[in-house]
Design an enzyme around this catalytic site. Structure first.
Site, PDB file in Angstrom:
ATOM      1  N   ASN A 154       0.875  -1.171   0.000  1.00 28.26           N
ATOM      2  CA  ASN A 154       0.000   0.000   0.000  1.00 28.26           C
ATOM      3  C   ASN A 154       0.914   1.224   0.000  1.00 28.26           C
ATOM      4  O   ASN A 154       1.465   1.601   1.031  1.00 28.26           O
ATOM      5  CB  ASN A 154      -0.887  -0.027   1.252  1.00 28.26           C
ATOM      6  CG  ASN A 154      -1.867   1.132   1.278  1.00 28.26           C
ATOM      7  OD1 ASN A 154      -1.808   2.031   0.441  1.00 28.26           O
ATOM      8  ND2 ASN A 154      -2.757   1.124   2.243  1.00 28.26           N
ATOM      9  N   ARG A 201     -11.929  15.230   7.845  1.00 28.17           N
ATOM     10  CA  ARG A 201     -12.682  15.627   6.642  1.00 28.17           C
ATOM     11  C   ARG A 201     -14.120  15.975   7.007  1.00 28.17           C
ATOM     12  O   ARG A 201     -14.729  15.304   7.840  1.00 28.17           O
ATOM     13  CB  ARG A 201     -12.690  14.491   5.613  1.00 28.17           C
ATOM     14  CG  ARG A 201     -11.348  14.248   4.989  1.00 28.17           C
ATOM     15  CD  ARG A 201     -11.458  13.142   3.929  1.00 28.17           C
ATOM     16  NE  ARG A 201     -10.235  12.361   3.913  1.00 28.17           N
ATOM     17  CZ  ARG A 201     -10.173  11.052   3.772  1.00 28.17           C
ATOM     18  NH1 ARG A 201     -11.271  10.346   3.603  1.00 28.17           N
ATOM     19  NH2 ARG A 201      -9.012  10.439   3.776  1.00 28.17           N
ATOM     20  N   HIS A 214     -12.815   2.739   0.010  1.00 26.14           N
ATOM     21  CA  HIS A 214     -12.811   1.685   1.034  1.00 26.14           C
ATOM     22  C   HIS A 214     -13.498   0.422   0.504  1.00 26.14           C
ATOM     23  O   HIS A 214     -13.999  -0.394   1.289  1.00 26.14           O
ATOM     24  CB  HIS A 214     -13.556   2.091   2.330  1.00 26.14           C
ATOM     25  CG  HIS A 214     -12.940   3.199   3.111  1.00 26.14           C
ATOM     26  ND1 HIS A 214     -13.701   4.173   3.709  1.00 26.14           N
ATOM     27  CD2 HIS A 214     -11.652   3.487   3.410  1.00 26.14           C
ATOM     28  CE1 HIS A 214     -12.905   5.019   4.365  1.00 26.14           C
ATOM     29  NE2 HIS A 214     -11.654   4.622   4.179  1.00 26.14           N
ATOM     30  N   GLU A 234      -8.164  -5.431   5.080  1.00 29.13           N
ATOM     31  CA  GLU A 234      -7.980  -5.079   3.674  1.00 29.13           C
ATOM     32  C   GLU A 234      -6.786  -5.813   3.059  1.00 29.13           C
ATOM     33  O   GLU A 234      -6.828  -6.212   1.898  1.00 29.13           O
ATOM     34  CB  GLU A 234      -7.826  -3.559   3.539  1.00 29.13           C
ATOM     35  CG  GLU A 234      -9.156  -2.856   3.777  1.00 29.13           C
ATOM     36  CD  GLU A 234      -9.040  -1.362   3.992  1.00 29.13           C
ATOM     37  OE1 GLU A 234      -8.709  -0.954   5.109  1.00 29.13           O
ATOM     38  OE2 GLU A 234      -9.296  -0.610   3.042  1.00 29.13           O
ATOM     39  N   ARG A 288      -2.486  -2.090  -3.566  1.00 27.66           N
ATOM     40  CA  ARG A 288      -3.705  -1.300  -3.380  1.00 27.66           C
ATOM     41  C   ARG A 288      -3.626  -0.091  -4.313  1.00 27.66           C
ATOM     42  O   ARG A 288      -2.654   0.676  -4.280  1.00 27.66           O
ATOM     43  CB  ARG A 288      -3.801  -0.814  -1.935  1.00 27.66           C
ATOM     44  CG  ARG A 288      -4.975   0.098  -1.741  1.00 27.66           C
ATOM     45  CD  ARG A 288      -4.956   0.745  -0.386  1.00 27.66           C
ATOM     46  NE  ARG A 288      -6.106   1.611  -0.258  1.00 27.66           N
ATOM     47  CZ  ARG A 288      -6.083   2.783   0.366  1.00 27.66           C
ATOM     48  NH1 ARG A 288      -4.978   3.235   0.911  1.00 27.66           N
ATOM     49  NH2 ARG A 288      -7.158   3.505   0.449  1.00 27.66           N
TER      50      ARG A 288
END
Ligand code: AMP
Length: 398
Positions: A7, A241, A180, A385, A91
């Site tokens: 990743n 965010r 996601h 993940e 990823r």
């Protein structure tokens, strides 16, 4: 098969070596401050202590070199040689409309990822740097791209279109994509296994509540809606965010604060969410929970607004699917905060949901947290993940 999962960000690179047959993690680590002074690599071989080394990493090629050195080290490594690594799973944040599932990486795939890079200018180029560095260091080893957006590509037009002139979708592909996806796919499938029901027969809402947060509606094994949009800024209130806001706020604030678009976008991405709402107390729920216990008004305000936004989306997605069978909580906050789950689930009585407070006292492990007579099964399902990327990679290269 041993699969290296990568990743790669612009200045960091997370890695895990996973045995896809046993699904065990053989080792994992992180390179930080790549291209910046003070680069550090940490590596934890399974069942042993973390090794931390400060070594200059002027670029990602050097980082990958150090990852391979760590994995193959005669004393602390986890493989005898590089030849034991059968494939690499990467990823990739944005696949645009080009990718609806994971793919083996070739020149055409790299070109297609480059073509959608203006949709994720901070992420896709960094992800590709990782791909190229691995290709250089491990020639001949198959590589797979696993996209954050792919799982959401089943969303119908009514869910993915913005109420904007249609020509902007036609010209620039401005639409909702969602992120996601690897987590939403993994958790919704695992939830069906836990419930002992066919995935294709269920209506599931997955609440991925971490520093980044998103929620998805998965009906009959397909995502039909999710809260993030063209970028990961839309939807839930997150760590820093803003999530959904009236777009006119941008112009209003730009005028009042004498800032340009870049400055305002920085506020929305980095200074908002529970961090901004709490009066800059923290973006971390552990701090906010501590603040809540001390009666800190900023912490109370931030946590209440965060939970309320999740509650609203659950209602919307139950409506979108014409009902709901399972609600899952995952990611850092979803897996570890009984308080957040309780605040949300206790207001879902209208769906026939009853929380089991004792079962809800769970951190980071799979558990059903609703009572046996609850009309909807509510669960904690830790996300994974990296394992999902390793599974996709193994399935494609076998
Ligand atoms: P993630 O982005 O999924 O890694 O989630 C990270 C976030 O999870 C952190 O910023 C915290 O807000 C939250 N978190 C992690 N552990 C806990 C905990 N024990 N209690 C509450 N929140 C937690």
């Amino acid at each position: 098969m041993k699969i290296l999962v990568i990743n790669c960000g612009s200045s960091s690179l997370k890695f895990q070596l996973i045995d896809s047959d046993t699904e065990s993690v053989l080792g994992k680590g992180l390179c930080e401050r790549i291209g910046i002074d003070g680069s550090v690599i940490n590596f934890t071989p399974a069942g042993r202590d973390k090794i931390v080394k400060e070594i200059p990493m002027p670029d990602h090629n050097k980082a990958i070199e150090l990852v391979i050195e760590a994995l193959t080290d005669p004393d602390t490594g986890v493989v005898g040689s590089l030849a034991e690594i059968g494939a690499v799973g990467h990823r990739i944040v944005h696949g645009g409309e080009a990718f609806t599932k994971s793919v083996i990486i070739n020149d055409d795939v790299i070109k297609a990822i480059e073509e959608v890079s203006d949709l994720a200018p901070l992420h896709n180029p960094a992800n590709l740097i990782g791909v190229r560095a691995c290709q250089k260091a491990m020639p001949g080893v198959p590589m797979v791209a696993v996209f954050d957006t792919a799982f959401h590509q089943t969303m119908p037009e009514e869910a993915y279109l913005y109420g904007l002139p249609y020509r902007f979708y036609e010209k620039y592909k401005v639409r909702r994509y969602g992120f996601h996806g690897t987590s939403h796919a993994y958790v919704s499938k695992r939830a069906a296994e836990i419930a002992g029901k066919p995935y294709e027969s269920l209506k599931t809402i997955v609440c991925h509540l971490g520093n980044g947060a998103s929620i998805s509606a998965v009906k009959n094994g397909k995502c039909i809606d999710t809260s993030m949009g063209l970028t990961p800024l839309e939807g839930l209130i997150m760590g820093t965010r803003s999530g959904d806001i009236d777009p006119a706020v941008l112009e209003f604030l730009a005028g009042k604060e004498k800032q340009d678009f870049k400055g305002i976008m920085n506020v929305l991405n980095k200074q908002s969410g529970v961090f901004g709402l709490s009066g800059d107390l923290s973006s971390d729920f552990r701090d906010l929970e501590a603040g809540l216990h001390d009666g800190n008004p900023g912490a109370v305000r931030a946590v209440e607004a965060f939970c309320y936004r999740v509650l609203k989306y659950i209602g919307a997605y139950a409506a979108a699917m014409d009902g709901v069978d399972i609600i899952c909580f995952t990611a850092g906050v979803g897996e570890n905060s009984p308080m957040v789950r309780e605040k949300i689930v206790s207001r879902l009585g209208y769906l026939g949901i009853t929380l089991d407070p004792a079962a809800n006292d769970v951190h980071g492990k799979e558990q059903i947290i609703s009572t046996p007579d609850s009309k909807v099964c509510v669960m904690v399902v830790p996300t994974n993940e990296e394992l999902a990327i390793a599974r996709d990679t193994a399935a494609l290269v076998k």
